[in-house]
Design an enzyme around this catalytic site. Structure first.
Site, PDB file in Angstrom:
ATOM      1  N   ASP A  71      44.126  36.415  25.118  1.00 26.23           N
ATOM      2  CA  ASP A  71      44.664  37.198  26.042  1.00 26.23           C
ATOM      3  C   ASP A  71      45.596  37.977  26.105  1.00 26.23           C
ATOM      4  O   ASP A  71      46.428  37.946  25.727  1.00 26.23           O
ATOM      5  CB  ASP A  71      44.322  35.767  27.780  1.00 26.23           C
ATOM      6  CG  ASP A  71      45.084  35.069  26.912  1.00 26.23           C
ATOM      7  OD1 ASP A  71      46.143  35.356  25.631  1.00 26.23           O
ATOM      8  OD2 ASP A  71      45.481  33.672  27.426  1.00 26.23           O
ATOM      9  N   ASN A 141      47.552  24.070  35.004  1.00 17.62           N
ATOM     10  CA  ASN A 141      46.612  23.755  35.945  1.00 17.62           C
ATOM     11  C   ASN A 141      44.437  23.762  35.273  1.00 17.62           C
ATOM     12  O   ASN A 141      43.551  23.713  35.656  1.00 17.62           O
ATOM     13  CB  ASN A 141      45.865  24.883  36.982  1.00 17.62           C
ATOM     14  CG  ASN A 141      45.778  26.244  36.279  1.00 17.62           C
ATOM     15  OD1 ASN A 141      45.640  26.446  34.968  1.00 17.62           O
ATOM     16  ND2 ASN A 141      46.036  27.600  36.730  1.00 17.62           N
ATOM     17  N   HIS A 143      43.499  25.706  32.918  1.00 20.04           N
ATOM     18  CA  HIS A 143      42.620  26.714  31.788  1.00 20.04           C
ATOM     19  C   HIS A 143      42.938  27.263  30.431  1.00 20.04           C
ATOM     20  O   HIS A 143      43.552  26.535  30.040  1.00 20.04           O
ATOM     21  CB  HIS A 143      43.542  28.557  32.964  1.00 20.04           C
ATOM     22  CG  HIS A 143      45.022  28.599  31.951  1.00 20.04           C
ATOM     23  ND1 HIS A 143      46.643  28.732  32.870  1.00 20.04           N
ATOM     24  CD2 HIS A 143      45.643  28.344  30.824  1.00 20.04           C
ATOM     25  CE1 HIS A 143      47.108  28.868  32.311  1.00 20.04           C
ATOM     26  NE2 HIS A 143      46.974  28.910  30.667  1.00 20.04           N
ATOM     27  N   GLU A 148      41.288  30.999  35.318  1.00 19.80           N
ATOM     28  CA  GLU A 148      41.831  30.542  35.359  1.00 19.80           C
ATOM     29  C   GLU A 148      40.752  29.693  36.397  1.00 19.80           C
ATOM     30  O   GLU A 148      39.659  29.359  36.056  1.00 19.80           O
ATOM     31  CB  GLU A 148      42.653  31.065  36.344  1.00 19.80           C
ATOM     32  CG  GLU A 148      43.844  31.969  35.994  1.00 19.80           C
ATOM     33  CD  GLU A 148      45.189  31.240  35.766  1.00 19.80           C
ATOM     34  OE1 GLU A 148      44.948  30.363  35.432  1.00 19.80           O
ATOM     35  OE2 GLU A 148      45.919  31.564  36.098  1.00 19.80           O
TER      36      GLU A 148
END
Ligand code: GLP
Length: 244
Positions: A71, A141, A143, A148
């Site tokens: 990413d 979270n 990811h 996400e």
């Protein structure tokens, strides 16, 4: 499909075990006509590992790697260049190598047209024959890369809005980015082998959800349950929520 779960008493033991597993895995993807293709993560967890990997570059056969980063922040401007994952990779890994990898690729965070940049990147991965080994971190979270919560299993490389929790974890104070470009979950799941690294108590809940709970889009790492060859590298804190 059951993943392999390895737990370590300290970060250093984990990093060396990861280097060892990676060395063996890389060897398995070298043939007279093929050289290993890796997907590489960023994040704080991986910084010490990249130093160890650079120190072991011969054993890891880094000079034969084709590297695709998972990413990149978007958009990257001259002002934010130092915060880019391209800079991170140079700073923490590539600049420490005596012999650079065969290829190092990352999305161009300064591209004007992010849709065609993502399509170009996806095509580059395809042209390289797909990812052999993906090394992943995991967000608080859940990811993976920057997929996400809410990301579909079938997603490909694309632009995504970053979750407030991610921005808080990655930046102290005001975040300079709201978006990123990321390999999709579908892209990552096509990797032949996947190594996931998590350290610390703040990852325990995401790790538990990813490994033990019913897969859900709200916890993107749970998609890894559908992959046949996943190895988790966890310290005791990150593994502390697991049943067994
Ligand atoms: C980052 C990256 C991920 C990384 C994860 C964990 O923002 N996009 O690829 O694995 O979040 O980061 P850290 O190691 O800093 O906890």
């Amino acid at each position: 499909m059951k993943p392999q779960i390895w737990r370590f008493d300290n970060a250093n033991a984990l990093y060396y075990a990861l280097a060892n597993s990676l060395s063996n895995a890389v060897q398995g993807f070298i043939t007279p006509t093929h050289k290993p293709v890796l997907a590489l993560p960023t994040g704080n967890t991986m910084i010490p590992f990249y130093r160890i990997a650079a120190d072991s570059e011969r054993d890891l056969q880094v000079s034969l790697w084709t590297c695709f980063n998972l990413d990149e922040y978007y958009p990257i401007t001259p002002k934010t260049e130092a915060l880019s994952f391209r800079s991170y990779m140079d700073r923490h890994f590539y600049s420490h190598l005596k012999n650079p990898p065969l290829r190092r690729e990352i999305m161009d965070g300064s591209a004007k047209d992010y849709t065609s940049e993502c399509e170009r990147y996806e095509q580059q991965i395809k042209d390289a024959g797909g990812i052999d080994i993906a090394i992943l971190g995991i967000g608080i979270n859940g990811h993976i890369a920057f997929n996400e919560p809410g990301s579909e299993l079938t997603t490909r490389t694309r632009a995504i809005e970053l979750h407030p929790q991610t921005l808080m974890a990655n930046f102290k104070g005001e975040a300079p980015f709201t978006h990123a470009l990321t390999m999709g979950i579908g892209t990552i799941l096509e990797a032949k082998r996947i190594f996931v690294v998590a350290l610390g108590q703040n990852k325990a809940q995401a790790v538990k959800g990813a490994i033990e709970e019913v897969p859900t889009r709200t916890l993107p790492a749970s998609a890894l349950q559908s992959h046949p060859d996943v190895t988790w590298f966890l310290d005791q804190e990150a593994a502390s929520g697991l049943k067994a």
